[in-house]
Design an enzyme around this catalytic site. Structure first.
Site, PDB file in Angstrom:
ATOM      1  N   HIS A 310       1.212  -1.557  -0.042  1.00 41.20           N
ATOM      2  CA  HIS A 310      -0.114   0.432  -0.075  1.00 41.20           C
ATOM      3  C   HIS A 310       1.159   0.833  -0.063  1.00 41.20           C
ATOM      4  O   HIS A 310       2.111   0.702   0.533  1.00 41.20           O
ATOM      5  CB  HIS A 310      -0.729   0.322   1.082  1.00 41.20           C
ATOM      6  CG  HIS A 310      -2.600   1.104   0.950  1.00 41.20           C
ATOM      7  ND1 HIS A 310      -2.323   2.177   1.540  1.00 41.20           N
ATOM      8  CD2 HIS A 310      -3.260   0.928   0.558  1.00 41.20           C
ATOM      9  CE1 HIS A 310      -3.193   2.459   1.158  1.00 41.20           C
ATOM     10  NE2 HIS A 310      -3.995   1.911   0.463  1.00 41.20           N
ATOM     11  N   ASP A 368      -7.973  -4.794  -0.358  1.00 39.42           N
ATOM     12  CA  ASP A 368      -8.485  -6.114  -1.050  1.00 39.42           C
ATOM     13  C   ASP A 368      -8.423  -7.519  -0.948  1.00 39.42           C
ATOM     14  O   ASP A 368      -8.546  -7.846  -1.786  1.00 39.42           O
ATOM     15  CB  ASP A 368      -7.989  -5.271  -2.042  1.00 39.42           C
ATOM     16  CG  ASP A 368      -8.856  -4.581  -2.135  1.00 39.42           C
ATOM     17  OD1 ASP A 368     -10.160  -4.112  -2.283  1.00 39.42           O
ATOM     18  OD2 ASP A 368      -8.313  -3.548  -3.465  1.00 39.42           O
TER      19      ASP A 368
HETATM   20  N1  CMC Z   1       3.924  -7.168  -4.699  1.00 42.91           N
HETATM   21  C1  CMC Z   1       5.290  -7.792  -4.991  1.00 42.91           C
HETATM   22  N2  CMC Z   1       6.009  -6.392  -5.250  1.00 42.91           N
HETATM   23  C2  CMC Z   1       5.657  -5.235  -4.520  1.00 42.91           C
HETATM   24  C3  CMC Z   1       4.085  -4.771  -4.581  1.00 42.91           C
HETATM   25  C4  CMC Z   1       3.447  -6.689  -5.187  1.00 42.91           C
HETATM   26  N3  CMC Z   1       2.262  -6.674  -4.483  1.00 42.91           N
HETATM   27  N4  CMC Z   1       4.118  -4.584  -3.940  1.00 42.91           N
HETATM   28  C5  CMC Z   1       5.475  -3.290  -4.086  1.00 42.91           C
HETATM   29  N5  CMC Z   1       6.116  -3.940  -4.835  1.00 42.91           N
HETATM   30  C6  CMC Z   1       7.657  -3.787  -4.919  1.00 42.91           C
HETATM   31  C7  CMC Z   1       7.299  -3.139  -5.495  1.00 42.91           C
HETATM   32  O1  CMC Z   1       8.492  -3.777  -6.769  1.00 42.91           O
HETATM   33  C8  CMC Z   1       9.162  -2.117  -4.632  1.00 42.91           C
HETATM   34  O2  CMC Z   1      10.054  -2.734  -4.976  1.00 42.91           O
HETATM   35  P1  CMC Z   1      11.163  -1.691  -5.174  1.00 42.91           P
HETATM   36  O3  CMC Z   1      11.884  -0.862  -4.555  1.00 42.91           O
HETATM   37  O4  CMC Z   1      12.647  -3.244  -5.277  1.00 42.91           O
HETATM   38  O5  CMC Z   1      10.960  -1.273  -6.100  1.00 42.91           O
HETATM   39  C9  CMC Z   1       8.510  -1.264  -3.912  1.00 42.91           C
HETATM   40  O6  CMC Z   1       7.808  -2.444  -3.140  1.00 42.91           O
HETATM   41  C10 CMC Z   1       7.917  -0.152  -3.223  1.00 42.91           C
HETATM   42  O7  CMC Z   1       6.404  -0.418  -3.850  1.00 42.91           O
HETATM   43  P2  CMC Z   1       6.150   1.282  -5.016  1.00 42.91           P
HETATM   44  O8  CMC Z   1       5.796   0.610  -6.065  1.00 42.91           O
HETATM   45  O9  CMC Z   1       7.122   1.701  -4.899  1.00 42.91           O
HETATM   46  O10 CMC Z   1       4.937   1.066  -4.153  1.00 42.91           O
HETATM   47  P3  CMC Z   1       3.736   2.279  -4.272  1.00 42.91           P
HETATM   48  O11 CMC Z   1       3.384   2.617  -3.301  1.00 42.91           O
HETATM   49  O12 CMC Z   1       3.747   3.168  -5.666  1.00 42.91           O
HETATM   50  O13 CMC Z   1       2.397   1.429  -4.984  1.00 42.91           O
HETATM   51  C11 CMC Z   1       0.313  -0.708  -4.539  1.00 42.91           C
HETATM   52  C12 CMC Z   1       1.689   0.915  -3.677  1.00 42.91           C
HETATM   53  C13 CMC Z   1      -0.617  -0.170  -3.563  1.00 42.91           C
HETATM   54  C14 CMC Z   1       0.357   0.602  -5.530  1.00 42.91           C
HETATM   55  C15 CMC Z   1       1.581  -1.539  -4.720  1.00 42.91           C
HETATM   56  O14 CMC Z   1       2.107  -1.785  -3.604  1.00 42.91           O
HETATM   57  C16 CMC Z   1       1.143  -2.893  -5.782  1.00 42.91           C
HETATM   58  O15 CMC Z   1       0.555  -2.676  -7.089  1.00 42.91           O
HETATM   59  N6  CMC Z   1      -0.118  -3.322  -4.971  1.00 42.91           N
HETATM   60  C17 CMC Z   1      -0.489  -5.099  -5.768  1.00 42.91           C
HETATM   61  C18 CMC Z   1      -1.695  -4.392  -5.583  1.00 42.91           C
HETATM   62  C19 CMC Z   1      -2.742  -3.723  -4.793  1.00 42.91           C
HETATM   63  O16 CMC Z   1      -3.159  -4.362  -3.995  1.00 42.91           O
HETATM   64  N7  CMC Z   1      -3.987  -2.360  -5.085  1.00 42.91           N
HETATM   65  C20 CMC Z   1      -4.918  -2.715  -3.652  1.00 42.91           C
HETATM   66  C21 CMC Z   1      -4.175  -1.389  -2.605  1.00 42.91           C
HETATM   67  S1  CMC Z   1      -5.548  -0.803  -1.875  1.00 42.91           S
HETATM   68  C22 CMC Z   1      -7.130  -0.530  -2.057  1.00 42.91           C
HETATM   69  C23 CMC Z   1      -6.941   0.451  -3.081  1.00 42.91           C
HETATM   70  O17 CMC Z   1      -6.298   1.903  -2.679  1.00 42.91           O
HETATM   71  O18 CMC Z   1      -7.857   0.506  -4.143  1.00 42.91           O
END
Ligand code: CMC
Length: 434
Positions: A310, A368
């Site tokens: 998140h 989720d």
């Molecule tokens: N699986 C694998 N790696 C992950 C994941 C994941 N679900 N989420 C984040 N990471 C890694 C990412 O690759 C990055 O790694 P590194 O530092 O080595 O580059 C690190 O963790 C930080 O992630 P980020 O992409 O910079 O984080 P963000 O804040 O931009 O993204 C997120 C947040 C929710 C979009 C992401 O965690 C994600 O895609 N999760 C899966 C989709 C999901 O479950 N979404 C629902 C969110 S909650 C409900 C809502 O708000 O709608």
């Protein structure tokens, strides 16, 4: 209004110019540097792709402390609201700022019930969609189309018009959601039954058929009401920010909410609930968890552990914990305690939370991760999961839109950019190119 306690001086060493940036403090949470004068003073922009450190607005609605796993609606902890409240009460709270008295709640619920039916012309819009259209496509289109029906109450500067809009959209979203589902099944639309509560009425419209009575399971409406409370608002998330940005142009509120529905659809946001179930089915068994964890860590691929991570929560998502407990309750009451997908989800959580990759990046199950297991158990198909989220989040979108429009200082949202394209060049006649 936020307070301004001190200023922060930013000095450009080369030109000697400086800018005094007021530090704005809220009631809780980090202060914010007010950079509104920065461009004028120093001729620079700030650069924050993804808005990781940017407060786009002041707001009094929802507070999150991501490190401590705290979520407050109008100051009330989500755990207390989940345990003691109802979705209608939470809707009143989010929209109007205070918990209602019994009389206020009755009046509010009555106003919502009054608007549950859809204009028959609007209902016919669904027939323009192919049977396999995604329900989110139908919902966003039909919500946008509502702009064409309520001209008499669409003056965004009229508080009474805004109030009628908010009742109308909250009341009609379940009817629209159910109609989208019925259209994909090829079944007749089912009209609302206003003696039912909000969640129960939606289940009735989803599952009743004209030729048989529908027996509502109280655990299903209890679980749905809880999921709606947990999904109702989440401060400046992507879809809410989209509603604010679209609404800041003065666009009618149905158009702004429809923009929010579209933004919610993506798998990084509300579409994750649908993606989690698809992922669990793809993983299939506990033996395949290590392979999928490796795929999630592999940066050369697109696979992510859906329902994990998140932007704001870096400890735990308090909503996920409440939903996990409700999952146990629903499955036990429906006699499906040994649900294989739930078992798989529990094992996946356990294994991922011991894995260095997920631990070091503070990736925990989010709202989720378990919601889809509950939706499935109560008979809601996977393609409808994000629609359920949209029904609940409509309350948050409306609360934020109202807060923005009633702010006398509202301005159109207009981000700037760091330009990296071609510098000025002269037009070349086509005959002289290449
Ligand atoms: N699986 C694998 N790696 C992950 C994941 C994941 N679900 N989420 C984040 N990471 C890694 C990412 O690759 C990055 O790694 P590194 O530092 O080595 O580059 C690190 O963790 C930080 O992630 P980020 O992409 O910079 O984080 P963000 O804040 O931009 O993204 C997120 C947040 C929710 C979009 C992401 O965690 C994600 O895609 N999760 C899966 C989709 C999901 O479950 N979404 C629902 C969110 S909650 C409900 C809502 O708000 O709608």
């Amino acid at each position: 209004m936020s307070g301004k306690t001190e200023t922060f001086e930013l000095r450009d060493g080369a030109s000697g110019r400086s800018s005094q940036l007021p530090v704005r403090t809220g009631t809780i949470g980090p202060a914010a540097l007010d950079i509104a004068g920065l461009h004028k003073d120093l001729d620079v922009f700030t650069y924050d792709p993804g808005f990781g450190a940017t407060a786009a607005t002041e707001s009094r609605i929802t507070y999150i402390d991501g490190d401590a796993g705290v979520l407050l609606y109008r100051g009330y902890p989500i755990e207390q609201l989940a345990e003691k409240s109802s979705f209608m009460e939470v809707a009143y709270l989010l929209l109007l700022g205070e918990l209602p008295t019994s009389r206020q709640l009755e009046e509010f619920t009555g106003n919502i019930r009054y608007h549950t039916m859809l204009n028959e012309t609007l209902l016919r819009f669904f027939n323009g969609f192919h049977h396999n259209a995604h329900p989110m496509a139908m919902v966003s289109a039909v919500v946008a189309s509502m702009s064409a029906f309520y001209h008499d109450t669409m003056d965004i500067h009229n508080p009474r018009h805004r109030e009628i809009f908010s009742h109308r959209i909250i009341a009609k979203l379940p009817t629209i959601a159910a109609a989208a589902h019925k259209h994909s099944l090829g079944q007749p639309f089912i009209y609302p039954r206003n003696e039912l509560d909000y969640a129960a009425n939606l289940l009735h419209m989803l599952f009743a058929v004209p030729c048989e009575a529908y027996k509502l399971d109280p655990i299903a409406s209890e679980a749905l009401d809880l999921l709606f409370i947990l999904h109702a608002d989440h401060e400046q998330n992507a879809s809410t920010s989209t509603v604010r940005l679209a609404g800041s142009t003065g666009a009618n509120p149905y158009a702004a909410i429809s923009a929010g529905v579209s933004a919610l659809w993506g798998p990084a946001h509300g579409g994750a609930n649908e993606a989690v179930l698809a992922m669990l089915e793809q993983i299939g068994s506990v033996d395949h968890i290590p392979k999928h964890l490796a795929m999630a860590k592999d940066k050369s691929g697109h696979f992510r552990l859906m329902g994990f991570g998140h932007r704001v929560y870096k400890n735990f998502d308090p909503r996920a914990q409440i939903i996990r407990a409700m999952c146990h309750k629903v499955l036990a009451r429906l006699g499906r305690a040994d649900n294989p997908l739930f078992e798989l989800a529990l094992r996946l959580e356990e294994i991922a939370l011991k894995d260095e990759y997920f631990v070091s990046r503070k990736l925990y199950p989010n709202v989720d991760f378990y919601s889809g297991v509950i939706y499935s158990a109560i008979g809601i198909p996977r393609s409808m999961f994000t629609v359920m989220f949209a029904v609940a989040r409509t309350v948050g979108w409306v609360a934020h839109w109202q807060e923005m429009i009633s702010d006398p200082g509202m301005r159109i949202g207009r981000p700037r950019q760091l330009y990296t394209g071609a510098t000025r060049r002269e037009y070349l006649e086509i005959a002289r190119r290449g």
